[in-house]
Scaffold this active site. Structure first.
Site, PDB file in Angstrom:
ATOM      1  N   LYS A 173     -22.924 -38.911 -32.065  1.00  0.00           N
ATOM      2  CA  LYS A 173     -21.644 -38.853 -31.392  1.00  0.00           C
ATOM      3  C   LYS A 173     -20.317 -38.411 -31.983  1.00  0.00           C
ATOM      4  O   LYS A 173     -19.389 -38.022 -32.093  1.00  0.00           O
ATOM      5  CB  LYS A 173     -21.035 -40.693 -30.665  1.00  0.00           C
ATOM      6  CG  LYS A 173     -22.715 -40.502 -29.182  1.00  0.00           C
ATOM      7  CD  LYS A 173     -22.247 -41.452 -28.816  1.00  0.00           C
ATOM      8  CE  LYS A 173     -23.661 -41.734 -27.750  1.00  0.00           C
ATOM      9  NZ  LYS A 173     -24.198 -43.281 -28.107  1.00  0.00           N
TER      10      LYS A 173
ATOM     11  N   GLN B  78     -22.886 -49.704 -28.656  1.00  0.00           N
ATOM     12  CA  GLN B  78     -24.222 -48.714 -28.608  1.00  0.00           C
ATOM     13  C   GLN B  78     -25.347 -50.249 -28.346  1.00  0.00           C
ATOM     14  O   GLN B  78     -24.990 -50.757 -28.820  1.00  0.00           O
ATOM     15  CB  GLN B  78     -24.120 -48.354 -30.041  1.00  0.00           C
ATOM     16  CG  GLN B  78     -25.793 -47.276 -30.170  1.00  0.00           C
ATOM     17  CD  GLN B  78     -25.978 -46.519 -29.133  1.00  0.00           C
ATOM     18  OE1 GLN B  78     -24.821 -45.502 -28.797  1.00  0.00           O
ATOM     19  NE2 GLN B  78     -26.634 -45.454 -28.658  1.00  0.00           N
TER      20      GLN B  78
ATOM     21  N   ASP C 138     -18.663 -44.783 -20.531  1.00  0.00           N
ATOM     22  CA  ASP C 138     -20.008 -45.461 -20.583  1.00  0.00           C
ATOM     23  C   ASP C 138     -20.257 -45.217 -18.979  1.00  0.00           C
ATOM     24  O   ASP C 138     -21.450 -45.063 -18.239  1.00  0.00           O
ATOM     25  CB  ASP C 138     -21.093 -46.569 -20.575  1.00  0.00           C
ATOM     26  CG  ASP C 138     -21.451 -45.362 -22.242  1.00  0.00           C
ATOM     27  OD1 ASP C 138     -21.674 -44.753 -22.317  1.00  0.00           O
ATOM     28  OD2 ASP C 138     -21.555 -46.610 -22.850  1.00  0.00           O
TER      29      ASP C 138
HETATM   30  N1  GUN Z   1     -28.067 -46.280 -25.822  1.00  0.00           N
HETATM   31  C1  GUN Z   1     -28.498 -45.094 -25.261  1.00  0.00           C
HETATM   32  N2  GUN Z   1     -28.663 -44.465 -24.406  1.00  0.00           N
HETATM   33  C2  GUN Z   1     -26.967 -45.274 -24.710  1.00  0.00           C
HETATM   34  C3  GUN Z   1     -26.035 -45.122 -23.936  1.00  0.00           C
HETATM   35  O1  GUN Z   1     -25.625 -44.013 -23.129  1.00  0.00           O
HETATM   36  N3  GUN Z   1     -24.630 -45.531 -23.841  1.00  0.00           N
HETATM   37  C4  GUN Z   1     -25.078 -46.944 -24.589  1.00  0.00           C
HETATM   38  N4  GUN Z   1     -23.624 -47.180 -25.213  1.00  0.00           N
HETATM   39  N5  GUN Z   1     -25.720 -46.988 -25.740  1.00  0.00           N
HETATM   40  C5  GUN Z   1     -26.634 -46.510 -25.891  1.00  0.00           C
END
Ligand code: GUN
Length: 297
Positions: free
Chosen positions: A54, A98, A121
């Site tokens: 990211k 996360q 998200d």
């Molecule tokens: N962990 C795995 N996929 C995601 C996601 O799309 N967002 C977040 N915040 N954590 C994750």
């Protein structure tokens, strides 16, 4: 029948190029650099990889990316204080905590504490409700990636039967809510589907999956979708990423399904890369929202 491979890697690169141009225009106009703050608690290896990807992707399109790390023993109070600080920081436009969080931290309370305008998200209940009502603030990243993969490969959605296997809050439920809408900003063929959501308690699962013009696998079980579950010529989207030994495999038995499907997304290189591209789009949307509300537009 030759299957058409739906590459997410290539599409994600195109989407990043489009975003880079939009980010540059936004910076010229507002003198503000869109900024994503990621919060990582502990050091789960998969989460480390996601967060690093990211960070790299944000930088590559001219956005700022911050990483806020907390120890795996951090308390709810520490984590909520950090989120509150990021909520109040005008230089942070998007916040991502996360997942999964180490035990005993309560993910629901943490996600609920993110300001809805910074919830890139789209996990906050207000944003989920908006998606259901067809007036989204942010589109959820993975479902949005699935929708883009279909749209950009000219696979019609309107009037089609979309069967989703998996009812998670991150993929199955929001994807169903998006695709069932009567209309959306991507034109008449991007939504208006007939949607069926299946799960582990579904009777006659194969019968239902075989009736799908578009079959989306989001169950989190390696090679769960077998050849006899797929209608010949159907579009199959594999959202799963499962570690089996040293390799990553999807929720679809790729070797068995590829001679039957009309189009199929591979794992890796399918939906995965699109999730991050959509997160970056949401960060730009967040920055735009906050810039216009500050300017009183
Ligand atoms: N962990 C795995 N996929 C995601 C996601 O799309 N967002 C977040 N915040 N954590 C994750």
């Amino acid at each position: 029948m030759t299957v058409k491979l739906l590459s997410g890697t290539q599409l994600a690169a195109t989407l990043r190029e489009e975003l880079k141009a939009e980010v540059s225009q936004f910076i010229d106009r507002h003198q503000i650099k869109p900024t994503l703050a990621a919060v990582l608690v502990g050091n789960d290896p998969a989460s480390e990889v996601y967060v690093r990807n990211k960070h790299r992707a944000s930088q590559s399109i001219g956005m700022n990316s911050q990483l806020h790390r907390l120890d795996s023993t951090a308390s709810m109070h520490e984590l909520l204080s950090l989120v509150n600080r990021l909520n109040a920081d005008p230089d942070v436009h998007g916040i991502l905590v996360q997942l999964p969080l180490p035990k005993p931290l309560d993910a629901t309370s943490v996600l609920d504490s993110i300001h809805p305008d910074k919830d890139v998200d789209a996990f906050h209940p207000e944003n989920v409700g908006r998606i259901l009502q067809g007036r989204p603030r942010f589109l959820p990243c993975t479902p949005h990636g699935v929708q883009q993969l279909l749209i950009r490969n000219s696979i019609p959605i309107s009037g089609q039967h979309v069967v989703i296997v998996g009812r998670s809050d991150i993929v199955g439920k929001p994807l169903a809510a998006m695709l069932v809408q009567r209309q959306c900003g991507y034109g008449p063929n991007a939504v208006n589907a007939t949607v069926t959501v299946c799960h582990t308690g579904t009777r006659n699962l194969s019968e239902i999956t075989r009736s799908g013009d578009i079959l989306v696998a989001a169950v989190g079980q390696p090679r769960f979708i077998t050849a006899e579950m797929v209608r010949p010529g159907a579009t199959v989207i594999d959202v799963g990423i499962n570690r089996v030994g040293d390799s990553l495999v999807g929720d679809v038995d790729f070797a068995a399904v590829s001679p039957i499907a009309g189009a199929l997304s591979p794992v890796p290189g399918g939906v995965g890369p699109l999730t991050i591209a959509m997160l970056l789009r949401n960060t730009l949307v967040a920055a735009q929202l906050q810039a216009t509300s500050r300017a009183g537009e």
